[in-house]
Design an enzyme around this catalytic site. Structure first.
Site, mmCIF file in Angstrom:
data_model
loop_
_atom_site.group_PDB
_atom_site.id
_atom_site.type_symbol
_atom_site.label_atom_id
_atom_site.label_comp_id
_atom_site.label_asym_id
_atom_site.label_seq_id
_atom_site.Cartn_x
_atom_site.Cartn_y
_atom_site.Cartn_z
ATOM 1 N N SER A 73 0.834 -1.201 0.000
ATOM 2 C CA SER A 73 0.000 0.000 0.000
ATOM 3 C C SER A 73 0.868 1.250 0.000
ATOM 4 O O SER A 73 1.621 1.508 0.945
ATOM 5 C CB SER A 73 -0.901 0.015 1.240
ATOM 6 O OG SER A 73 -1.539 1.273 1.320
ATOM 7 N N HIS A 103 -1.271 -1.241 -4.169
ATOM 8 C CA HIS A 103 -2.540 -0.897 -3.518
ATOM 9 C C HIS A 103 -2.548 0.618 -3.311
ATOM 10 O O HIS A 103 -1.606 1.188 -2.755
ATOM 11 C CB HIS A 103 -2.663 -1.625 -2.184
ATOM 12 C CG HIS A 103 -3.978 -1.438 -1.516
ATOM 13 N ND1 HIS A 103 -5.117 -2.122 -1.888
ATOM 14 C CD2 HIS A 103 -4.347 -0.626 -0.489
ATOM 15 C CE1 HIS A 103 -6.127 -1.741 -1.121
ATOM 16 N NE2 HIS A 103 -5.688 -0.832 -0.262
ATOM 17 N N ASP A 163 -4.719 3.850 -1.946
ATOM 18 C CA ASP A 163 -5.822 4.241 -1.062
ATOM 19 C C ASP A 163 -6.247 5.681 -1.284
ATOM 20 O O ASP A 163 -5.453 6.600 -1.088
ATOM 21 C CB ASP A 163 -5.363 4.108 0.399
ATOM 22 C CG ASP A 163 -5.162 2.664 0.812
ATOM 23 O OD1 ASP A 163 -6.125 1.886 0.733
ATOM 24 O OD2 ASP A 163 -4.023 2.312 1.203
ATOM 25 N N MET A 192 -8.729 8.583 0.095
ATOM 26 C CA MET A 192 -9.563 8.952 1.255
ATOM 27 C C MET A 192 -10.036 10.388 1.095
ATOM 28 O O MET A 192 -9.276 11.235 0.615
ATOM 29 C CB MET A 192 -8.740 8.860 2.537
ATOM 30 C CG MET A 192 -8.135 7.497 2.779
ATOM 31 S SD MET A 192 -7.141 7.542 4.285
ATOM 32 C CE MET A 192 -6.431 5.908 4.251
ATOM 33 N N HIS A 226 -8.398 1.501 -4.016
ATOM 34 C CA HIS A 226 -9.334 1.305 -2.904
ATOM 35 C C HIS A 226 -9.937 2.662 -2.559
ATOM 36 O O HIS A 226 -9.266 3.506 -1.978
ATOM 37 C CB HIS A 226 -8.535 0.709 -1.719
ATOM 38 C CG HIS A 226 -9.300 0.568 -0.449
ATOM 39 N ND1 HIS A 226 -8.687 0.271 0.752
ATOM 40 C CD2 HIS A 226 -10.630 0.661 -0.182
ATOM 41 C CE1 HIS A 226 -9.593 0.197 1.709
ATOM 42 N NE2 HIS A 226 -10.786 0.441 1.171
ATOM 43 N N MET A 266 -12.018 5.036 -0.458
ATOM 44 C CA MET A 266 -12.660 5.262 0.838
ATOM 45 C C MET A 266 -13.289 6.637 0.783
ATOM 46 O O MET A 266 -12.856 7.579 1.465
ATOM 47 C CB MET A 266 -11.612 5.167 1.969
ATOM 48 C CG MET A 266 -11.219 3.738 2.284
ATOM 49 S SD MET A 266 -9.684 3.631 3.219
ATOM 50 C CE MET A 266 -8.529 3.634 1.868
ATOM 51 N N MET A 318 -11.846 -5.429 5.395
ATOM 52 C CA MET A 318 -10.970 -4.569 6.201
ATOM 53 C C MET A 318 -10.636 -5.313 7.488
ATOM 54 O O MET A 318 -11.528 -5.816 8.175
ATOM 55 C CB MET A 318 -11.679 -3.253 6.568
ATOM 56 C CG MET A 318 -11.873 -2.257 5.438
ATOM 57 S SD MET A 318 -10.394 -1.733 4.528
ATOM 58 C CE MET A 318 -9.298 -1.187 5.823
ATOM 59 N N ASP A 343 -6.918 -6.204 4.174
ATOM 60 C CA ASP A 343 -6.264 -4.899 4.226
ATOM 61 C C ASP A 343 -6.262 -4.351 5.648
ATOM 62 O O ASP A 343 -7.327 -4.085 6.212
ATOM 63 C CB ASP A 343 -7.028 -3.950 3.280
ATOM 64 C CG ASP A 343 -6.361 -2.594 3.133
ATOM 65 O OD1 ASP A 343 -5.260 -2.396 3.672
ATOM 66 O OD2 ASP A 343 -6.967 -1.731 2.462
HETATM 67 C C1 DX5 Z 1 -6.318 1.769 5.603
HETATM 68 C C2 DX5 Z 1 -5.921 1.463 4.200
HETATM 69 C C3 DX5 Z 1 -4.825 0.468 4.090
HETATM 70 C C4 DX5 Z 1 -3.533 0.900 4.729
HETATM 71 C C5 DX5 Z 1 -2.954 -0.349 5.328
HETATM 72 O O1 DX5 Z 1 -7.531 2.398 5.626
HETATM 73 O O2 DX5 Z 1 -7.010 0.952 3.464
HETATM 74 O O3 DX5 Z 1 -4.602 0.059 2.750
HETATM 75 O O4 DX5 Z 1 -2.618 1.472 3.845
HETATM 76 O O5 DX5 Z 1 -1.863 0.005 6.067
HETATM 77 P P1 DX5 Z 1 -1.172 -0.975 7.093
HETATM 78 O O6 DX5 Z 1 -0.702 -2.168 6.308
HETATM 79 O O7 DX5 Z 1 -0.082 -0.156 7.655
HETATM 80 O O8 DX5 Z 1 -2.218 -1.361 8.103
HETATM 81 ZN ZN ZN Z 2 -6.564 0.033 1.461
#
Ligand code: DX5
Ligand code: ZN
Length: 216
Positions: A8, A33, A35, A37, A66, A68, A137, A175
């Site tokens: 990620s 990956h 993310d 947000m 991903h 969010m 998650m 994840d």
């Molecule tokens: C959290 C993200 C993850 C995050 C995971 O909301 O969706 O993808 O980057 O990070 P680690 O592996 O550090 O928990």
């Molecule tokens: Zn993620």
């Protein structure tokens, strides 16, 4: 199929992002990956689509995006243009999830659905046959570096049963808080894709850490 590992980029060094992307390019990793947000669906903001487009210019592996964010429908085409290979949306963020999934597929991406730790996997019973990916998650979404929630193991088992019952070929992605202390059990229970942020990028030798996660 042996399992996939998706580092990620949330945990990457953004001042040296190109170096971290190159490291992943040259590693045993399978996907990036990515993310997104919005500070609304989750209490944090990461980066947006122009950054993803730039990542895509040098990334040599598929981008597993991903979302969010609230209103994911609004950004499906933008994600495709930015280079997304897979696009996962949170169950709660789409009022007409079946349509959202359909639109993601029509736009030329692999659709996926994400559920939070408190959601029963059965919530997905009528949609698993239509997605290529189910992301469970294993922390509450919004931040990297959180503690893995142990209940995830049983949730994988229940999801595996559901996929079988519904004749779904969706991959199971995990994840949050993934590291070498839980990877073996996650794979044993049926995980197909392991996402790892902090464990990879904060390690002394990230490429080796990726290989370690591939071993199980
Ligand atoms: C959290 C993200 C993850 C995050 C995971 O909301 O969706 O993808 O980057 O990070 P680690 O592996 O550090 O928990
Ligand atoms: Zn993620």
């Amino acid at each position: 199929m042996s399992h996939l590992v998706a580092p990620s980029l949330l945990a990457a060094n953004f001042l040296k992002l190109a170096d971290d992307i190159e490291m992943v390019n040259n590693s045993d990793a399978d996907w990036f990956h990515v993310d997104v947000m919005d500070g609304h669906f989750v209490p944090n903001i990461s980066f947006g689509f122009s950054i993803i487009s730039q990542i895509n210019t040098i990334a040599k592996k598929p981008l597993d995006v991903h979302l969010m964010i609230s209103n994911p429908d609004q950004f499906i085409d933008v994600c495709k243009d930015a280079g997304a290979y897979g696009l996962t949306v949170h169950y709660e963020t789409s009022t007409h999830l079946h349509r959202t999934i359909d639109q993601i597929r029509k736009a030329g991406m692999k659709p996926g659905v994400v559920i939070n730790p408190h959601n029963p996997v059965n919530l997905l019973s009528e949609i698993v046959a239509d997605v290529d990916l189910v992301l469970l998650m294993s922390v509450n979404p919004g931040f990297g570096g959180q503690k893995f929630i142990g209940n995830t193991y049983d949730r994988i088992s229940r999801l595996k049963d559901l996929l079988l019952a519904k004749n779904s070929h969706a991959l199971i992605e995990i994840d949050g808080g993934v590291d070498t202390s839980n990877a073996r059990e996650l794979i044993k229970r049926g995980a197909d894709v392991l996402v790892a942020g902090s464990f990879v990028f904060k390690s002394i030798n990230p490429a080796q850490t990726i290989s370690d996660l591939k071993k199980y």
